[in-house]
Scaffold this active site. Structure first.
Site, short mmCIF file in Angstrom:
data_model
loop_
_atom_site.label_atom_id
_atom_site.label_comp_id
_atom_site.label_asym_id
_atom_site.label_seq_id
_atom_site.Cartn_x
_atom_site.Cartn_y
_atom_site.Cartn_z
N ASP A 334 19.86 -57.60 -19.87
CA ASP A 334 19.44 -56.22 -20.07
C ASP A 334 20.29 -55.31 -19.17
O ASP A 334 21.05 -55.77 -18.33
CB ASP A 334 17.93 -56.09 -19.78
CG ASP A 334 17.32 -54.90 -20.49
OD1 ASP A 334 16.11 -54.91 -20.73
OD2 ASP A 334 18.07 -53.94 -20.80
N GLU A 529 9.94 -46.80 -21.06
CA GLU A 529 10.07 -47.75 -19.94
C GLU A 529 9.25 -47.32 -18.73
O GLU A 529 8.10 -46.86 -18.90
CB GLU A 529 11.56 -47.92 -19.61
CG GLU A 529 12.36 -48.47 -20.81
CD GLU A 529 13.72 -48.99 -20.44
OE1 GLU A 529 14.70 -48.53 -21.03
OE2 GLU A 529 13.80 -49.88 -19.57
C1 GLC Z 1 16.84 -50.91 -21.61
C2 GLC Z 1 15.76 -51.77 -22.20
C3 GLC Z 1 16.20 -52.62 -23.37
C4 GLC Z 1 17.32 -51.94 -24.12
C5 GLC Z 1 18.51 -51.82 -23.19
C6 GLC Z 1 19.68 -51.07 -23.85
O1 GLC Z 1 16.74 -50.89 -20.21
O2 GLC Z 1 15.05 -52.61 -21.30
O3 GLC Z 1 15.05 -52.84 -24.19
O4 GLC Z 1 17.67 -52.70 -25.27
O5 GLC Z 1 18.19 -51.17 -21.96
O6 GLC Z 1 19.34 -49.73 -24.06
#
Ligand code: GLC
Length: 662
Positions: A334, A529
């Site tokens: 991530d 988030e």
């Molecule tokens: C974010 C998220 C993830 C996402 C990634 C790219 O922090 O946790 O779900 O796909 O970054 O945007």
């Protein structure tokens, strides 16, 4: 000749090995079978049932991959393992550094243009694709671009967005989910992109979590059912014009952190960790999900045995995901998540490479990631076999999707902005995901003439869409940014005629007498988030967080005109006081660009009726003490009213307002 994937064989072998027996002939020589697990790790790995439907590897394809890998330099291999953000890499740098993948984060538009068109997106995708074909690699390797299309192609102006997963969990309709997946894949392809970071397979246990709405349910069976359907929908057969890669995310346990803290510690027992948080991955992998994204959270088994952050956990990534679950696609990290591993930086983490991650989401610091990781290999901190395994998996995914035969973004939908529009499907999804929690006879509003609409959610695409909508947080937008779609105010004007529908944002000074009904559209402001966490000890109460909504209902309740409340929220939440001030109450969750379709339900148009059922319990306290099922549930998971079954709700006992949970 078809062979079982080495991973599968070695996982079975590993499993047998772990329990102290097993035919030597079965032992594979892949790193997996060398095990090296601690007793605790071995117990954890063995606790995950072996997945029985592992894909059969194509021997010819595997030979082709091995030949390509054999002809690559170390830097070329590691270039394939890096995934920069489009905001920090040019097409020519993709060529220079052999980059195998890029991504756009939430709100990461081409050239930073919020109103970039499908053609703008497709043009950039084409330039990246062509750059990846212009390297001096002996065998050119086309690039894959990942994007968070988590409720439709939500980064793109003019794209229809669907209800967020919390609403689709209430619809609980796998066939609808698959159609949404197909539509989302077409939308993504319209922008030249070939990978969606979806579905989220979190089995959300605590509504304090800011990502609760990205989860389908607290029930693992619903998550498994809809997650698998979404993978099927997104991927199709992987090679078509309307197919994109899917990503089961975030492995594993993101929805079960203590107090719902985003990226926090999951303290589930081993039994629960497998049965609850592992459930979605069996069905996603059975649906042949091509990629899995690792989670930020950590896991402490039973709350006492720390297993650390997922991104550094070799037992769970290699032993479980790649072993017992026999996942043979690619594992992606991530956003900068590797920096959270003790001893690591966002651009340097041999522990995460050795744990089994194949592709690294290093949005900005990708150059130093490549040089540092190459040094780790040269100095023996990362075995070359691990690098070769990672590149093999990345190539396997690219070959399975036919990318070598069709390496550019050209295709039937590319650049076609009409492919972004899916209004009817979204309206159907909205009607199937709104839950009727109370109806003391006022609904359907059929035959009513004069409607007064109030509340900040009535005419706000931002509030009805939630996070991951044009921007990461779903904020910094206004209705001009949504040329396609319908607010609930628009829907009510469509159903009753504009002349019969009045609107007042806060209703101050508006006398409800003379109207047949008041429709109050309230809700959360958008978030994504960690910014959406309701951190303990703050009360998980809508009125405590949005007192203006309570004031609005106080203004209109009990004035002799029925009040229909529609709540937009990314979670179930204490709202007993609001229910008591409503004659009817609809949990709209986050319906997306076609929220106006709720008006068709309210009006009972064409005999439409509510069919959705809560996929999370609805709490009767602002201070819930546990996960699901909420012992303190006001309404249980599975609850939902319809017009067919009259149900009178008497006055509910309200909690005194509380400033802080004990
Ligand atoms: C974010 C998220 C993830 C996402 C990634 C790219 O922090 O946790 O779900 O796909 O970054 O945007």
């Amino acid at each position: 000749m078809k062979i079982r994937s080495a991973a599968y064989l070695s996982s079975a072998a590993t499993a047998l090995l772990l329990v102290g027996c097993g035919p030597a002939a079965m032992i594979s020589t892949t790193p997996l079978a060398l095990g090296g697990w601690s007793k605790d790790e071995a117990e954890v790995i063995a606790a995950f049932p072996v997945r029985r439907n592992a894909q059969i590897l194509d021997a010819a394809r595997e030979r082709r991959i091995a030949d390509i890998v054999a002809g690559m330099t170390l830097e070329q291999k590691i270039g394939q393992m890096a995934q920069p953000s489009i905001l920090s890499i040019t097409p020519d740098e993709v060529r220079q550094f052999y980059i195998g993948s890029v991504l756009n984060g939430g709100g990461g538009w081409p050239q930073g243009k919020k109103h970039a068109t499908a053609q703008d997106w497709a043009k950039l995708a084409d330039s990246y694709a062509k750059a990846s074909l212009a390297t001096d690699l002996a065998v050119k390797i086309p690039l894959i671009w990942g994007t968070d299309a988590v409720h439709g192609h939500n980064n793109v102006v003019g794209a229809t967005t669907f209800p967020h997963n919390i609403g689709l969990g209430a619809a609980n309709d796998p066939e609808l989910m698959q159609r949404i997946g197909r539509a989302t894949a077409r939308q993504v392809r319209a922008t030249g992109i070939n990978w969606a970071f979806a579905p989220t397979l979190a089995v959300v246990q605590n509504q304090r979590w800011g990502r609760s709405y990205e989860g389908y349910s607290s029930d693992p069976t619903i998550v498994a059912s809809l997650g698998g359907a979404m993978v099927h929908g997104l991927q199709g057969n992987l090679t078509g014009d309307g197919d994109v890669l899917a990503s089961g995310k975030h492995f594993a346990g993101d929805g079960g952190t203590f107090q719902g803290v985003d990226q926090g510690e999951n303290r589930a027992s081993l039994t629960d960790y497998v049965a609850i948080h592992g459930a979605g991955y069996y069905s996603a992998l059975d649906a042949q999900a091509a990629t899995v994204m690792i989670s930020y959270n950590s896991w402490a088994r039973g709350g006492t045995q720390p297993h650390g952050k997922m991104h550094g956990n070799r037992a769970l990534i290699t032993g479980v995901l790649k072993g017992r679950l026999a996942f043979d696609g690619l594992v992606v990290s991530d956003w900068n998540a590797i920096e959270q591993i003790p001893g690591c930086e966002r651009d340097h983490c041999p522990q995460a490479v050795n744990a089994g991650i194949d592709l690294f989401m290093v949005p900005e610091n990708w150059k130093t990631f490549i040089t540092q990781t190459a040094l780790d290999v040269r100095e023996g901190r990362i075995p070359m076999a691990r690098i070769d395994d990672a590149v093999t998996r990345i190539l396997r995914v690219k070959l399975r999707m036919g990318l070598f035969e069709r390496p550019t973004s050209a295709g039937r939908y590319t650049g076609d902005s009409t492919a972004l529009v899916e209004r009817e499907l979204a309206q159907e999804a909205v009607r199937k995901s709104a839950v009727l929690l109370k109806n003391n006879g006022v609904l359907p509003l059929s035959g009513k003439k004069r409607i007064l609409v109030v509340g900040a959610g009535a005419d706000s695409f931002a509030r009805q869409s939630g996070g991951w909508s044009l921007t990461w947080q779903g904020d910094e937008t206004d209705n001009k940014d949504y040329p396609v779609g319908e607010t609930l105010l628009g829907g009510l004007r469509r159903v009753y005629g504009a002349a019969n529908v009045s609107y007042s944002l806060d209703g101050v000074g508006t006398d409800p007498r003379g109207y047949d009904a008041v429709v109050a559209v309230i809700g959360e402001t958008p978030y994504a988030e960690m910014k959406g966490d309701v951190r303990f000890p703050a009360p998980l109460s809508h009125s405590a967080r949005f007192p203006e909504d309570r004031a609005l209902l106080d203004r209109f309740a009990g004035k002799g005109v029925p009040v229909v409340t529609v709540l937009y929220s990314g979670r179930t939440t204490y709202a007993t006081d609001l229910l008591n001030r409503s004659d009817a109450f609809v949990a709209g969750f986050l319906p997306g660009t076609e929220a106006g379709a709720i008006a068709d339900l309210l009006g009972g148009r064409a005999n439409l009726d509510f069919s959705a059922r809560l996929s999370f319990a609805w709490p009767n306290t602002a201070c819930p003490t546990g996960g699901e099922p909420v012992a303190e549930a006001l309404l249980p998971r599975g609850f939902g009213l319809s017009y067919r079954v009259p149900f009178l709700t008497g006055r509910l006992t309200e909690q005194a307002p509380i400033a802080s949970c004990p």
